[in-house]
Design an enzyme around this catalytic site. Structure first.
Site, PDB file in Angstrom:
ATOM      1  N   HIS A  74     -11.887  -4.240  -3.182  1.00  0.00           N
ATOM      2  CA  HIS A  74     -12.908  -4.092  -4.217  1.00  0.00           C
ATOM      3  C   HIS A  74     -12.956  -5.345  -5.075  1.00  0.00           C
ATOM      4  CE1 HIS A  74      -9.962  -3.121  -7.428  1.00  0.00           C
ATOM      5  NE2 HIS A  74      -9.343  -2.364  -6.535  1.00  0.00           N
ATOM      6  N   ASP A  76     -14.288  -5.350  -8.290  1.00  0.00           N
ATOM      7  CA  ASP A  76     -14.250  -5.095  -9.729  1.00  0.00           C
ATOM      8  C   ASP A  76     -12.807  -4.998 -10.224  1.00  0.00           C
ATOM      9  OD1 ASP A  76     -14.101  -2.622  -8.246  1.00  0.00           O
ATOM     10  OD2 ASP A  76     -14.467  -1.502 -10.096  1.00  0.00           O
ATOM     11  N   ASP A 106      -4.633  -6.641  -8.267  1.00  0.00           N
ATOM     12  CA  ASP A 106      -5.556  -5.524  -7.970  1.00  0.00           C
ATOM     13  C   ASP A 106      -6.995  -5.980  -8.085  1.00  0.00           C
ATOM     14  OD1 ASP A 106      -6.634  -3.049  -7.546  1.00  0.00           O
ATOM     15  OD2 ASP A 106      -6.091  -2.233  -9.488  1.00  0.00           O
ATOM     16  N   GLU A 138     -15.048   0.276  -7.787  1.00  0.00           N
ATOM     17  CA  GLU A 138     -13.941   1.073  -7.247  1.00  0.00           C
ATOM     18  C   GLU A 138     -13.149   1.686  -8.381  1.00  0.00           C
ATOM     19  OE1 GLU A 138      -9.854   2.056  -5.954  1.00  0.00           O
ATOM     20  OE2 GLU A 138     -10.456   0.585  -7.459  1.00  0.00           O
ATOM     21  N   GLU A 139     -12.969   0.891  -9.433  1.00  0.00           N
ATOM     22  CA  GLU A 139     -12.070   1.299 -10.518  1.00  0.00           C
ATOM     23  C   GLU A 139     -12.641   2.445 -11.356  1.00  0.00           C
ATOM     24  OE1 GLU A 139      -9.124   0.472 -10.727  1.00  0.00           O
ATOM     25  OE2 GLU A 139      -8.797  -1.566 -10.020  1.00  0.00           O
ATOM     26  N   GLU A 166      -5.060  -2.973  -1.088  1.00  0.00           N
ATOM     27  CA  GLU A 166      -4.552  -2.633  -2.437  1.00  0.00           C
ATOM     28  C   GLU A 166      -3.064  -2.975  -2.504  1.00  0.00           C
ATOM     29  OE1 GLU A 166      -5.955  -1.401  -5.185  1.00  0.00           O
ATOM     30  OE2 GLU A 166      -7.848  -0.476  -4.563  1.00  0.00           O
ATOM     31  N   HIS A 359      -3.649  -3.259 -13.757  1.00  0.00           N
ATOM     32  CA  HIS A 359      -4.243  -2.604 -14.932  1.00  0.00           C
ATOM     33  C   HIS A 359      -3.520  -2.960 -16.235  1.00  0.00           C
ATOM     34  CE1 HIS A 359      -6.318   0.801 -12.403  1.00  0.00           C
ATOM     35  NE2 HIS A 359      -6.252  -0.352 -11.753  1.00  0.00           N
TER      36      HIS A 359
HETATM   37 ZN   LIG Z   1      -7.472  -1.581  -6.797  1.00  0.00          ZN
END
Ligand SMILES: [Zn+2]
Length: 387
Positions: A74, A76, A106, A138-139, A166, A359
């Protein structure tokens, strides 16, 4: 045509520099990737969101009469708002053999490493194609990829398997829980709080439903089903957000709350939701005896299925052979893999970096991880190449 080769670290820098926080458009990054691929003669297919502000990119390298292998990531990233970063999150800083930046783990590190191998991929004669899939949103609930899956799912040459990059520290992930998000809106009836018999208290009805949800959560915790490869080893259910009322002296008309179910693979989500809806329906007669147009509405906001790929599946065996990992893992986070698998594209998860850094402020990917990822992809290329 002379072309500067962009190595994996430089590519990570370029990708991280695009602020692709999910709320933003990802088109600047997508355009960059499309132009880059174009430079190697690789055509991209863009599948846009309804507003035309975001896109998935899908590209096939090699013959298109075979199903081939999809490598997926992903584009984003999660917000940096209110996080205490020690560097600019959108400018990669290389320090202590780590690359610091939002999305480094990520999962732009994976996407960048993959892109850096495109020159190699186009040089080789491939027995089966390699497909690149780069998604948006995705997030925020694996939203974006769904439109691409719609396009792929009926194609005769849809990928025969997929590796989602991932962050697993290059271990092979074969399973994760699903994530189903719901919003419940209780429509009550306003009245002065001295006249509660004329009102329908939306907060109180909501609280009763929240308590019911908690009861189901306890039942899952105590009675399972259980899979001890996960922490916690049961399907989890919780309410995470609630808004209701305007003032203490007004019987609240509206209350809205969000809850989620993270089911183990195979657990019965429709059954749980039916139980919650059935319970909510038992509250309606009392509400409607006071005011006929009161209601309780439970909407599904998003649903990302769980993933459970058998350890003896060819996707698992391939990723294990490429990574040199012995054994497989199940991961705590959700991925697009559950959606791919549901569309008939068996999927495993294997990528550089650790979810522990994802994150968070000062997110990083270790260079050693990027190097291992490159070796993994290089072995894949060797394996699918004629020579
Ligand atoms: Zn991810």
């Amino acid at each position: 045509m002379a072309r500067a080769v962009i190595d994996k670290i430089e590519m990570t820098k370029r990708l991280v520099a695009f602020d692709t926080t999910s709320r933003n458009s990802n088109l600047a990054l997508i355009d960059f990737v499309r132009d880059y691929l174009d430079g190697y003669g690789v055509k991209s297919e863009l599948v846009f969101d309804a507003g035309g502000q975001k896109a998935n990119l899908y590209a096939t390298i090699g013959r298109d009469d075979q199903r081939g292998i999809m490598l997926s990531g992903h584009t984003d990233v999660v917000p940096v708002d209110d996080q205490d970063w020690h560097t600019d999150p959108f400018k990669i800083v290389e320090k202590d053999d780590r690359l610091y930046g939002r999305g480094s783990a990520d999962m732009k590190g994976f996407v960048a490493t993959l892109l850096s191998l495109v020159p190699e991929l186009v040089k080789r004669k491939l027995r089966e194609p390699i497909h690149l899939s780069f998604s948006y949103d995705e997030e925020v609930g694996c939203i974006g990829i769904r439109t691409l899956i719609e396009v792929l799912k009926d194609r005769p040459n849809k990928p025969r398997l997929c590796i989602v990059g991932e962050p697993t520290e290059m271990q092979v992930g074969v399973g994760h829980k699903g994530k189903h998000v719901y919003r419940c809106h209780v429509h009550g009836h306003e009245a002065h709080s001295s006249l509660i018999h004329l009102g329908v208290n939306a907060i109180e009805a909501a609280a009763e439903i929240v308590a019911k949800i908690k009861e189901l959560a306890r039942r899952k915790r105590d009675q399972g089903p259980f899979d001890h490869d996960y922490g916690p080893p049961y399907s989890s259910i919780h309410t995470g957000l609630i808004h209701g009322g305007t003032a203490l002296n007004i019987v609240p008309r509206d209350c809205e709350f969000d809850f989620e179910i993270r089911p183990l693979p195979g657990d019965d989500v429709p059954g749980l939701i039916k139980e919650i809806r059935d319970y909510a329906a038992t509250l309606l007669p009392e509400m409607r005896a006071v005011q006929a147009n009161t209601d309780i509405v439970i909407d599904e906001i998003s649903a990302a299925p769980s993933l459970s790929t058998p350890t003896d599946h060819e996707a698992t065996q391939l990723a294990a052979a490429l990574s040199g990992a012995n054994g497989t893992i199940k991961v705590a986070f959700g991925t697009e893999g559950g959606l791919f698998a549901a569309a008939g594209i068996p999927t495993v998860i294997c990528g550089p970096g650790s979810i522990d850094q994802a994150h968070k402020p000062d997110e990083f990917v270790a260079l050693e991880q990027i190097i291992r990822c490159e070796a993994f992809l290089q072995r894949l290329i060797d394996r699918v190449s004629v020579s």
